[in-house]
Scaffold this motif. Structure first.
Motif, PDB file in Angstrom:
ATOM      1  N   THR A  98       6.962  46.365  51.718  1.00 45.93           N
ATOM      2  CA  THR A  98       5.758  46.286  50.654  1.00 45.93           C
ATOM      3  C   THR A  98       6.405  46.847  49.380  1.00 45.93           C
ATOM      4  N   GLU A  99       6.443  46.302  48.038  1.00 47.43           N
ATOM      5  CA  GLU A  99       6.600  47.109  46.889  1.00 47.43           C
ATOM      6  C   GLU A  99       5.391  46.778  46.111  1.00 47.43           C
ATOM      7  N   GLY A 100       5.294  47.613  45.243  1.00 48.50           N
ATOM      8  CA  GLY A 100       3.944  47.358  44.372  1.00 48.50           C
ATOM      9  C   GLY A 100       3.599  48.777  43.991  1.00 48.50           C
ATOM     10  N   THR A 101       2.660  49.072  43.292  1.00 49.76           N
ATOM     11  CA  THR A 101       1.829  50.335  42.984  1.00 49.76           C
ATOM     12  C   THR A 101       1.021  50.929  43.953  1.00 49.76           C
ATOM     13  N   THR A 102       1.142  52.098  44.319  1.00 49.34           N
ATOM     14  CA  THR A 102       0.191  52.697  45.244  1.00 49.34           C
ATOM     15  C   THR A 102      -0.446  53.843  44.501  1.00 49.34           C
ATOM     16  N   SER A 103      -1.526  54.094  45.026  1.00 49.83           N
ATOM     17  CA  SER A 103      -2.553  54.997  44.304  1.00 49.83           C
ATOM     18  C   SER A 103      -2.525  56.258  45.321  1.00 49.83           C
ATOM     19  N   THR A 104      -2.445  57.465  44.502  1.00 48.50           N
ATOM     20  CA  THR A 104      -2.597  58.758  45.278  1.00 48.50           C
ATOM     21  C   THR A 104      -4.016  58.931  45.990  1.00 48.50           C
ATOM     22  N   ALA A 105      -5.137  58.439  45.425  1.00 44.85           N
ATOM     23  CA  ALA A 105      -6.394  58.576  45.844  1.00 44.85           C
ATOM     24  C   ALA A 105      -6.757  57.678  46.740  1.00 44.85           C
ATOM     25  N   PRO A 106      -6.789  57.939  47.967  1.00 40.62           N
ATOM     26  CA  PRO A 106      -7.066  56.501  48.806  1.00 40.62           C
ATOM     27  C   PRO A 106      -8.579  55.965  48.978  1.00 40.62           C
ATOM     28  N   ALA A 107      -9.476  56.990  48.320  1.00 41.45           N
ATOM     29  CA  ALA A 107     -10.870  56.224  48.073  1.00 41.45           C
ATOM     30  C   ALA A 107     -11.180  55.294  47.151  1.00 41.45           C
ATOM     31  N   GLU A 108     -10.002  54.980  46.109  1.00 42.76           N
ATOM     32  CA  GLU A 108     -10.297  54.175  45.290  1.00 42.76           C
ATOM     33  C   GLU A 108     -10.174  52.890  45.614  1.00 42.76           C
ATOM     34  N   ALA A 109     -11.030  51.938  45.210  1.00 41.25           N
ATOM     35  CA  ALA A 109     -10.970  50.515  45.603  1.00 41.25           C
ATOM     36  C   ALA A 109      -9.735  49.741  45.349  1.00 41.25           C
ATOM     37  N   GLY A 110      -8.909  50.073  44.406  1.00 35.90           N
ATOM     38  CA  GLY A 110      -7.754  49.642  44.246  1.00 35.90           C
ATOM     39  C   GLY A 110      -6.806  49.592  45.473  1.00 35.90           C
ATOM     40  N   SER A 111      -6.629  51.009  45.835  1.00 36.76           N
ATOM     41  CA  SER A 111      -6.014  51.477  46.978  1.00 36.76           C
ATOM     42  C   SER A 111      -6.390  50.788  48.326  1.00 36.76           C
ATOM     43  N   ASP A 112      -7.638  50.752  48.399  1.00 34.73           N
ATOM     44  CA  ASP A 112      -8.200  50.078  49.541  1.00 34.73           C
ATOM     45  C   ASP A 112      -7.691  48.549  49.755  1.00 34.73           C
ATOM     46  N   THR A 113      -7.689  47.786  48.397  1.00 30.76           N
ATOM     47  CA  THR A 113      -7.271  46.613  48.552  1.00 30.76           C
ATOM     48  C   THR A 113      -5.905  46.429  48.914  1.00 30.76           C
ATOM     49  N   LEU A 114      -5.070  47.152  48.202  1.00 25.76           N
ATOM     50  CA  LEU A 114      -3.453  47.409  48.543  1.00 25.76           C
ATOM     51  C   LEU A 114      -3.396  47.574  50.052  1.00 25.76           C
ATOM     52  N   THR A 115      -4.092  48.527  50.443  1.00 26.88           N
ATOM     53  CA  THR A 115      -3.874  48.775  51.925  1.00 26.88           C
ATOM     54  C   THR A 115      -4.211  47.653  52.768  1.00 26.88           C
ATOM     55  N   ARG A 116      -5.354  46.930  52.366  1.00 24.36           N
ATOM     56  CA  ARG A 116      -5.693  45.742  53.136  1.00 24.36           C
ATOM     57  C   ARG A 116      -4.697  44.644  53.065  1.00 24.36           C
ATOM     58  N   LEU A 117      -4.050  44.358  51.934  1.00 26.80           N
ATOM     59  CA  LEU A 117      -3.065  43.436  51.490  1.00 26.80           C
ATOM     60  C   LEU A 117      -1.799  43.555  52.438  1.00 26.80           C
ATOM     61  N   GLU A 118      -1.418  45.090  52.606  1.00 24.17           N
ATOM     62  CA  GLU A 118      -0.302  45.673  53.372  1.00 24.17           C
ATOM     63  C   GLU A 118      -0.562  45.238  54.584  1.00 24.17           C
ATOM     64  N   GLN A 119      -1.557  45.515  55.094  1.00 24.27           N
ATOM     65  CA  GLN A 119      -2.075  45.418  56.519  1.00 24.27           C
ATOM     66  C   GLN A 119      -1.723  43.774  56.899  1.00 24.27           C
ATOM     67  N   GLU A 120      -2.230  42.972  55.976  1.00 26.61           N
ATOM     68  CA  GLU A 120      -2.300  41.261  56.142  1.00 26.61           C
ATOM     69  C   GLU A 120      -0.560  41.309  56.271  1.00 26.61           C
ATOM     70  N   GLY A 121       0.191  41.669  55.248  1.00 27.60           N
ATOM     71  CA  GLY A 121       1.767  41.406  55.408  1.00 27.60           C
ATOM     72  C   GLY A 121       2.264  41.787  56.582  1.00 27.60           C
ATOM     73  N   GLU A 122       1.900  42.992  56.960  1.00 27.22           N
ATOM     74  CA  GLU A 122       2.386  43.419  58.287  1.00 27.22           C
ATOM     75  C   GLU A 122       2.086  42.622  59.637  1.00 27.22           C
ATOM     76  N   ILE A 123       0.908  42.108  59.694  1.00 30.44           N
ATOM     77  CA  ILE A 123       0.375  41.326  60.664  1.00 30.44           C
ATOM     78  C   ILE A 123       1.007  39.770  60.557  1.00 30.44           C
TER      79      ILE A 123
END
Length: 171
Positions: free
Chosen positions: A2-27
């Protein structure tokens, strides 16, 4: 990977979305690797996040092998995308908007459709009259709508699947 911007603050909504999309990609990648193994086809899986959706691509040196997975005008690709979305849904419980590309088919199609949208927009600007395009898949309509919006015009979809089509409207 996965490429893209990641946030250093996992509590941020944008980071949660990226993590969810990364999980979708892995599955999706795991699911597609299983399918490639079953079909005895060679291919590498590439994952990314594009425009708020997971994007997974199957790439291979043997374009002929991948053509089987694309099918006539992308019909098999569409079916595999839906199956992959269902696999992601089964694992996450959430509806997926994942995009699947195989052998660059969608990337090439996107370029052709963007050109079609730009030409239709120019025709409407010149004539001042709406232009109806041929029926398209949801993916194709989305690309055309984006190209028309980029040209500064409006468009809408009309009709019922599978005969749904784009109408380009004057400004």
């Amino acid at each position: 990977m996965t490429e893209g911007t990641t946030s250093t603050a996992p509590a941020e909504a944008g980071s949660d979305t990226l993590t969810r999309l990364e999980q979708e990609g892995e599955i999706a990648a795991d699911y597609l690797e299983g399918l490639l193994d079953i079909a005895d086809l060679d291919g590498d899986i590439d994952m990314d996040v594009e425009a708020d959706r997971a994007a997974v691509s199957i790439i291979s040196e043997s374009a002929r092998d991948l053509q089987k997975l694309v099918g006539r005008d992308g019909e098999v690709l569409e079916a595999l995308q839906e199956l992959t979305r269902l696999a992601v849904h089964r694992e996450t419980g959430d509806r997926s908007r994942l995009m699947l590309d195989i052998g660059g088919f969608r990337a090439k199609k996107r370029a052709v459709l963007a050109e079609l949208g730009a030409k239709a927009a120019n025709e409407v600007k010149t004539s001042g009259q709406p232009v109806k395009l041929d029926p398209m898949t949801p993916f194709e309509r989305k690309v055309v709508h984006d190209a028309i919006a980029a040209a500064g015009l409006r468009s809408e979809s009309e009709g019922e699947e599978p005969q749904r089509f784009v109408v380009v409207l004057p400004a």
